[in-house]
Motif scaffolding. Structure first.
Motif, PDB file in Angstrom:
ATOM      1  N   HIS A  78      81.615  73.699 -35.094  1.00  0.00           N
ATOM      2  CA  HIS A  78      81.334  73.794 -36.561  1.00  0.00           C
ATOM      3  C   HIS A  78      82.111  72.679 -37.434  1.00  0.00           C
ATOM      4  CE1 HIS A  78      78.058  76.460 -35.997  1.00  0.00           C
ATOM      5  NE2 HIS A  78      78.945  77.580 -35.839  1.00  0.00           N
ATOM      6  N   ILE A  79      83.352  73.006 -36.999  1.00  0.00           N
ATOM      7  CA  ILE A  79      84.373  72.056 -37.839  1.00  0.00           C
ATOM      8  C   ILE A  79      84.018  70.619 -37.889  1.00  0.00           C
ATOM      9  CG2 ILE A  79      86.744  71.288 -37.918  1.00  0.00           C
ATOM     10  CD1 ILE A  79      87.463  73.982 -37.539  1.00  0.00           C
ATOM     11  N   TYR A  80      83.726  69.880 -36.635  1.00  0.00           N
ATOM     12  CA  TYR A  80      83.317  68.430 -36.342  1.00  0.00           C
ATOM     13  C   TYR A  80      81.907  68.570 -36.297  1.00  0.00           C
ATOM     14  CZ  TYR A  80      88.365  68.092 -35.156  1.00  0.00           C
ATOM     15  OH  TYR A  80      89.530  68.253 -35.344  1.00  0.00           O
ATOM     16  N   GLY A  81      81.175  69.239 -36.934  1.00  0.00           N
ATOM     17  CA  GLY A  81      79.624  68.860 -37.098  1.00  0.00           C
ATOM     18  C   GLY A  81      79.072  68.633 -35.856  1.00  0.00           C
ATOM     19  N   ILE A  82      79.107  69.182 -34.750  1.00  0.00           N
ATOM     20  CA  ILE A  82      78.399  68.636 -33.228  1.00  0.00           C
ATOM     21  C   ILE A  82      77.113  69.594 -33.398  1.00  0.00           C
ATOM     22  CG2 ILE A  82      78.763  68.754 -30.995  1.00  0.00           C
ATOM     23  CD1 ILE A  82      81.760  68.637 -31.071  1.00  0.00           C
ATOM     24  N   PRO A  83      76.239  68.839 -33.080  1.00  0.00           N
ATOM     25  CA  PRO A  83      74.831  69.764 -33.278  1.00  0.00           C
ATOM     26  C   PRO A  83      74.728  70.833 -32.246  1.00  0.00           C
ATOM     27  CG  PRO A  83      74.462  67.265 -33.220  1.00  0.00           C
ATOM     28  CD  PRO A  83      76.051  67.552 -32.780  1.00  0.00           C
ATOM     29  N   SER A  84      75.098  70.790 -30.868  1.00  0.00           N
ATOM     30  CA  SER A  84      74.572  71.680 -29.995  1.00  0.00           C
ATOM     31  C   SER A  84      75.755  72.025 -29.295  1.00  0.00           C
ATOM     32  CB  SER A  84      73.486  71.191 -29.191  1.00  0.00           C
ATOM     33  OG  SER A  84      74.189  70.063 -28.160  1.00  0.00           O
ATOM     34  N   LEU A  85      75.803  73.299 -28.506  1.00  0.00           N
ATOM     35  CA  LEU A  85      76.720  73.807 -27.838  1.00  0.00           C
ATOM     36  C   LEU A  85      77.104  72.703 -26.447  1.00  0.00           C
ATOM     37  CD1 LEU A  85      76.631  77.698 -27.855  1.00  0.00           C
ATOM     38  CD2 LEU A  85      78.439  76.141 -28.336  1.00  0.00           C
ATOM     39  N   ARG A  86      75.969  72.428 -25.968  1.00  0.00           N
ATOM     40  CA  ARG A  86      75.909  71.637 -24.740  1.00  0.00           C
ATOM     41  C   ARG A  86      76.878  70.192 -24.892  1.00  0.00           C
ATOM     42  NH1 ARG A  86      72.021  70.887 -20.096  1.00  0.00           N
ATOM     43  NH2 ARG A  86      70.638  72.285 -21.462  1.00  0.00           N
ATOM     44  N   ARG A  87      76.663  69.595 -26.388  1.00  0.00           N
ATOM     45  CA  ARG A  87      77.374  68.603 -26.566  1.00  0.00           C
ATOM     46  C   ARG A  87      78.847  68.807 -26.988  1.00  0.00           C
ATOM     47  NH1 ARG A  87      76.394  63.746 -29.290  1.00  0.00           N
ATOM     48  NH2 ARG A  87      78.361  62.400 -29.341  1.00  0.00           N
ATOM     49  N   THR A  88      78.974  70.069 -27.563  1.00  0.00           N
ATOM     50  CA  THR A  88      80.257  70.549 -27.811  1.00  0.00           C
ATOM     51  C   THR A  88      81.140  70.626 -26.536  1.00  0.00           C
ATOM     52  OG1 THR A  88      79.486  71.797 -29.608  1.00  0.00           O
ATOM     53  CG2 THR A  88      81.840  72.230 -28.750  1.00  0.00           C
ATOM     54  N   LEU A  89      80.664  71.481 -25.708  1.00  0.00           N
ATOM     55  CA  LEU A  89      81.382  71.215 -24.208  1.00  0.00           C
ATOM     56  C   LEU A  89      81.620  69.813 -23.500  1.00  0.00           C
ATOM     57  CD1 LEU A  89      82.283  74.065 -23.172  1.00  0.00           C
ATOM     58  CD2 LEU A  89      80.638  74.522 -24.899  1.00  0.00           C
ATOM     59  N   GLU A  90      80.880  69.120 -23.689  1.00  0.00           N
ATOM     60  CA  GLU A  90      80.952  67.849 -23.169  1.00  0.00           C
ATOM     61  C   GLU A  90      82.120  67.050 -23.706  1.00  0.00           C
ATOM     62  OE1 GLU A  90      77.183  65.683 -23.697  1.00  0.00           O
ATOM     63  OE2 GLU A  90      76.242  66.931 -21.801  1.00  0.00           O
ATOM     64  N   GLU A  91      82.162  67.196 -25.118  1.00  0.00           N
ATOM     65  CA  GLU A  91      83.269  66.663 -26.052  1.00  0.00           C
ATOM     66  C   GLU A  91      84.522  67.285 -25.447  1.00  0.00           C
ATOM     67  OE1 GLU A  91      83.152  64.076 -28.102  1.00  0.00           O
ATOM     68  OE2 GLU A  91      81.165  63.651 -27.938  1.00  0.00           O
ATOM     69  N   ILE A  92      84.574  68.492 -25.423  1.00  0.00           N
ATOM     70  CA  ILE A  92      85.828  69.254 -25.374  1.00  0.00           C
ATOM     71  C   ILE A  92      86.057  68.937 -23.900  1.00  0.00           C
ATOM     72  CG2 ILE A  92      86.764  71.517 -24.533  1.00  0.00           C
ATOM     73  CD1 ILE A  92      84.799  72.748 -26.893  1.00  0.00           C
ATOM     74  N   ASN A  93      85.426  68.753 -22.893  1.00  0.00           N
ATOM     75  CA  ASN A  93      85.712  68.232 -21.436  1.00  0.00           C
ATOM     76  C   ASN A  93      86.643  67.076 -21.501  1.00  0.00           C
ATOM     77  OD1 ASN A  93      85.898  68.625 -18.615  1.00  0.00           O
ATOM     78  ND2 ASN A  93      84.450  67.106 -18.490  1.00  0.00           N
ATOM     79  N   MET A  94      86.349  66.283 -22.498  1.00  0.00           N
ATOM     80  CA  MET A  94      87.081  64.837 -22.473  1.00  0.00           C
ATOM     81  C   MET A  94      88.101  64.574 -23.551  1.00  0.00           C
ATOM     82  SD  MET A  94      83.778  62.320 -22.019  1.00  0.00           S
ATOM     83  CE  MET A  94      82.718  62.880 -23.151  1.00  0.00           C
TER      84      MET A  94
END
Length: 466
Positions: free
Chosen positions: A75-91
């Protein structure tokens, strides 16, 4: 010349170099997530969820603080979906640092996070988190609840407009219906009229208590929304309240076809429960209804609203040229003739009618009425005095200046939520899931503001002592 540039082989070699680095050293000292981590103690979340876990049975679960931090990042970074959020967190090393996950440790699967927020963490849990963040803001002295700004914004639903059906639903009963009927009957009795009974359905037709609406077959709990030249869509509406410092104090999510004035009562109940000290409600003209004005003024508070253009047919006498005479209980028309009381209808409006034989000879009748009976009817609500009180408040210098702050407060909150925090549309379906999603997003926005303010105050103090 290419002298001094690395070759492709050298680039490959550098990519495969093994280095000993500290994850903490890779995150800048002024990174937003560092500020958030220092602003609050996330261990408080354990108190909210301890009843949702079994202590001596089942597989080891993912730390609930980690689950909430993952959604907070989204929510803070405005990522649309949880799937995309976990991909971003991984990297992203800063995200991993915030969660406490080393580089080589596998992060949770997105379906695990989604399942917990859909089935384990209920609305009460999310409400606890939302209130906890606000309590921190209050303890730090950041809240200013003397004047509260209210408005609503639509969120596009995850529903195809072509997949729809007609459905008959019961008409929604107004909360103040009994109080209004009581005052209507008292008014009718004072005018020598027979009071209405409690049953609105005098003709025995059961269909009169129902209405036909268009519903989505994909997300039946959303509502049809169309405003101005916007394309028709299914949507939800977040009816929101904030203070002068843009901290979001309360939110009530409804289908997109629920008017602001109808959703007001539930939102105002929350405000009165948690912030009874507020003195003024600042809202646009959608909230300038007799009931809302009455409720606010009767609670010894004031409402500041916008100007509303007098309604009436273009080219006719302006409606504000018909003046009410409280002494005679008549309305005086622009030609100085009287419209006498006729009745009080079920909607709470007194009807005043002119004399047809007078109107038939009037020189400006075409500017007044096209009625075949040569009658002019003016209606006035029995709570009209509260509307007039709101108009008086609107003209005062203090509340005129406060109203101007709407564009800097509640409208800015909606702009930030949609532009920076991905609230233009939701991928969730169902009122309960969308409500949790909106509250978590607003909690993240409040938490971000707290963290930034605390960091600035701390560093200002440090610089002052140097």
């Amino acid at each position: 010349s290419t002298q001094g540039y690395s070759s492709a082989a050298s680039d490959v070699y550098k990519r495969q170099v093994i280095e000993f680095v500290s994850l903490d050293a890779m995150v800048p000292e002024d990174h937003l997530l560092r500020k958030i981590d220092a602003a609050i103690d996330f261990d408080r979340i354990y108190d909210f969820v301890k009843d949702l876990y079994c202590e001596d049975n089942g597989r080891p679960s993912i730390d609930p603080v980690v689950l909430f931090k993952i959604v907070l990042i989204q929510h803070i970074y405005g990522i649309p979906s949880l799937r995309r959020t976990l991909e971003e967190i991984n990297m992203n090393m800063a995200y991993r640092w915030f969660l406490g996950y080393p580089i080589n440790e596998a992060i949770p699967h997105f379906s695990t996070v989604s399942y917990n927020f859909k089935h384990r963490f209920d609305q009460q849990t999310i409400e606890h988190v939302f209130r906890w963040v606000l309590n921190i803001a209050a303890e730090e002295g950041y809240l200013d609840t003397e004047a509260i700004f209210i408005d609503g914004t639509h969120i596009k639903a995850s529903a195809n407009t072509k997949k729809k059906a007609k459905k008959s639903v019961p008409k929604q009963t107004k909360r103040y219906a009994k109080e209004l009927l009581k005052e209507i009957n008292a008014d009718r009795k004072a005018h020598g009229k027979k009071p209405f009974d409690d049953d609105n359905n005098n003709d025995g037709d059961s269909t009169s208590n129902e209405k036909e609406i268009t519903v989505s077959t994909t997300d039946p709990e959303s509502g049809v929304f169309r405003k101005g030249e916007h394309k028709t869509c299914f949507a939800y509406e977040a009816h929101t309240a904030c203070d002068k410092n843009n901290f979001i104090l309360a939110v009530n999510v409804t289908p997109g076809n629920i008017h602001d004035s109808i959703a007001f009562d539930d939102l105002y109940d929350i405000l009165c429960q948690y912030y009874p000290e507020h003195h003024a409600v600042i809202a646009d003209s959608a909230y300038k209804t007799p009931w809302i004005c009455k409720r606010i003024f009767d609670s010894n508070r004031v409402i500041s609203t916008a100007y509303t253009r007098p309604k009436g047919k273009k080219g006719n006498h302006p409606i504000n040229e018909y003046v009410y005479d409280p002494f005679c209980d008549d309305i005086i028309c622009p030609e100085y003739q009287l419209l006498h009381y006729a009745t009080t209808n079920r909607n709470g409006y007194r009807e005043y009618k002119s004399r047809s034989y007078i109107c038939a000879e009037c020189s400006t009748r075409e500017l007044c009425t096209a009625n075949a009976k040569n009658e002019k009817i003016i209606t006035q609500h029995i709570w009209q005095q509260y509307i007039e009180m709101a108009e008086d408040i609107r003209h005062t210098l203090k509340y005129r200046e406060i109203y101007k702050k709407r564009k800097e407060t509640i409208e800015r909150v909606f702009a930030d939520a949609k532009e920076k925090h991905a609230m233009r549309f939701t991928q969730y379906r169902g009122l309960a899931q969308v409500t949790k999603w909106v509250k978590l997003k607003f909690a993240a926005m409040n938490l971000k503001k707290i963290a930034l303010w605390k960091w600035k105050r701390t560093h200002r103090t440090i610089l002052a002592t140097v």
